[in-house]
Design an enzyme around this catalytic site. Sequence first.
Site, PDB file in Angstrom:
ATOM      1  N   LYS A   1       0.825  -1.211   0.000  1.00 45.27           N
ATOM      2  CA  LYS A   1       0.000   0.000   0.000  1.00 45.27           C
ATOM      3  C   LYS A   1       0.865   1.269   0.000  1.00 45.27           C
ATOM      4  O   LYS A   1       2.081   1.197   0.211  1.00 45.27           O
ATOM      5  CB  LYS A   1      -0.923  -0.022   1.218  1.00 45.27           C
ATOM      6  CG  LYS A   1      -1.913  -1.184   1.189  1.00 45.27           C
ATOM      7  CD  LYS A   1      -2.766  -1.184   2.449  1.00 45.27           C
ATOM      8  CE  LYS A   1      -3.742  -2.337   2.466  1.00 45.27           C
ATOM      9  NZ  LYS A   1      -4.580  -2.312   3.687  1.00 45.27           N
TER      10      LYS A   1
ATOM     11  N   TYR B   1     -12.417  -2.547  -3.609  1.00 47.40           N
ATOM     12  CA  TYR B   1     -12.990  -2.585  -2.265  1.00 47.40           C
ATOM     13  C   TYR B   1     -14.522  -2.554  -2.284  1.00 47.40           C
ATOM     14  O   TYR B   1     -15.150  -2.113  -1.314  1.00 47.40           O
ATOM     15  CB  TYR B   1     -12.451  -1.419  -1.431  1.00 47.40           C
ATOM     16  CG  TYR B   1     -10.995  -1.576  -1.055  1.00 47.40           C
ATOM     17  CD1 TYR B   1     -10.573  -2.636  -0.249  1.00 47.40           C
ATOM     18  CD2 TYR B   1     -10.035  -0.672  -1.498  1.00 47.40           C
ATOM     19  CE1 TYR B   1      -9.235  -2.784   0.095  1.00 47.40           C
ATOM     20  CE2 TYR B   1      -8.696  -0.811  -1.149  1.00 47.40           C
ATOM     21  CZ  TYR B   1      -8.305  -1.873  -0.360  1.00 47.40           C
ATOM     22  OH  TYR B   1      -6.992  -2.018  -0.014  1.00 47.40           O
TER      23      TYR B   1
ATOM     24  N   ASN C   1      -1.734  -0.110   7.116  1.00 49.96           N
ATOM     25  CA  ASN C   1      -1.150  -1.375   7.570  1.00 49.96           C
ATOM     26  C   ASN C   1      -0.285  -2.053   6.513  1.00 49.96           C
ATOM     27  O   ASN C   1      -0.137  -3.270   6.502  1.00 49.96           O
ATOM     28  CB  ASN C   1      -2.236  -2.311   8.109  1.00 49.96           C
ATOM     29  CG  ASN C   1      -3.257  -2.701   7.062  1.00 49.96           C
ATOM     30  OD1 ASN C   1      -3.117  -2.376   5.895  1.00 49.96           O
ATOM     31  ND2 ASN C   1      -4.282  -3.406   7.501  1.00 49.96           N
TER      32      ASN C   1
ATOM     33  N   HIS D   1      -1.758  -5.566   1.475  1.00 51.23           N
ATOM     34  CA  HIS D   1      -3.025  -6.280   1.255  1.00 51.23           C
ATOM     35  C   HIS D   1      -2.691  -7.602   0.582  1.00 51.23           C
ATOM     36  O   HIS D   1      -1.820  -7.660  -0.287  1.00 51.23           O
ATOM     37  CB  HIS D   1      -3.950  -5.479   0.332  1.00 51.23           C
ATOM     38  CG  HIS D   1      -5.076  -6.300  -0.216  1.00 51.23           C
ATOM     39  ND1 HIS D   1      -6.251  -6.486   0.477  1.00 51.23           N
ATOM     40  CD2 HIS D   1      -5.177  -7.023  -1.363  1.00 51.23           C
ATOM     41  CE1 HIS D   1      -7.038  -7.283  -0.245  1.00 51.23           C
ATOM     42  NE2 HIS D   1      -6.412  -7.614  -1.362  1.00 51.23           N
TER      43      HIS D   1
ATOM     44  N   GLU E   1      -9.101 -10.367  -7.903  1.00 51.44           N
ATOM     45  CA  GLU E   1      -8.175  -9.242  -7.755  1.00 51.44           C
ATOM     46  C   GLU E   1      -7.092  -9.259  -8.827  1.00 51.44           C
ATOM     47  O   GLU E   1      -6.721  -8.207  -9.354  1.00 51.44           O
ATOM     48  CB  GLU E   1      -7.575  -9.247  -6.348  1.00 51.44           C
ATOM     49  CG  GLU E   1      -8.618  -8.936  -5.292  1.00 51.44           C
ATOM     50  CD  GLU E   1      -8.127  -9.110  -3.868  1.00 51.44           C
ATOM     51  OE1 GLU E   1      -8.680  -8.416  -3.000  1.00 51.44           O
ATOM     52  OE2 GLU E   1      -7.215  -9.929  -3.614  1.00 51.44           O
TER      53      GLU E   1
END
Length: 137
Positions: A9, A49, A112, A115, A126
Site C-alpha cells: 500500500k 474494495y 497497515n 493487502h 483481484e
Amino acid sequence: MERTFVMIKPDGVRRGLVGEILARFERKGFRIAALKLMQISQELAERHYAEHREKPFFPGLVRFITSGPVVAMVLEGPGVVAEVRKMMGATHPKDALPGTIRGDFATTIDENVIHGSATLEDAQREIALFFRPEELL
C-alpha cells in the site's frame, strides 16, 4: 499452481519497505508472476474494495489507497494464499505478531502496509482487476 494477489500500500511504498517485503516472499520460495508500480485510480479502488462500499470507512479507504503509488504483484507457489496471509499478520498492527509484515512495519489499522487476497476466489478476482492475462508470467 496456486496464485495470490498482493499489494504493498502507499504507506509501505512511501516508507521504503518494498525491497524488504519482496525479499521475505522470495526467501519463502514464492515466484513473482507479475509486479508493477502503479497509481490506483478512484474507479479501480472502488471496484477493488466494492464489498466495503456501504461501510463508514469506505471513503477513507479509497482516499488512502489512491494517495500514492502502490506495488501490485502476483505471487505463485503451493499454498500461497494462506501462507501470504500468515506472513502479513493480523489486519490491526496491535494484534499482529512480531516477525509478520504488519507486526514489524504497520503503524495503524488504516495504514497497515500490505493487502493480500483472503481466498483463492478473491485472488482470481483481484488478479483480473489489476493485471491483463499477458502481464502474467
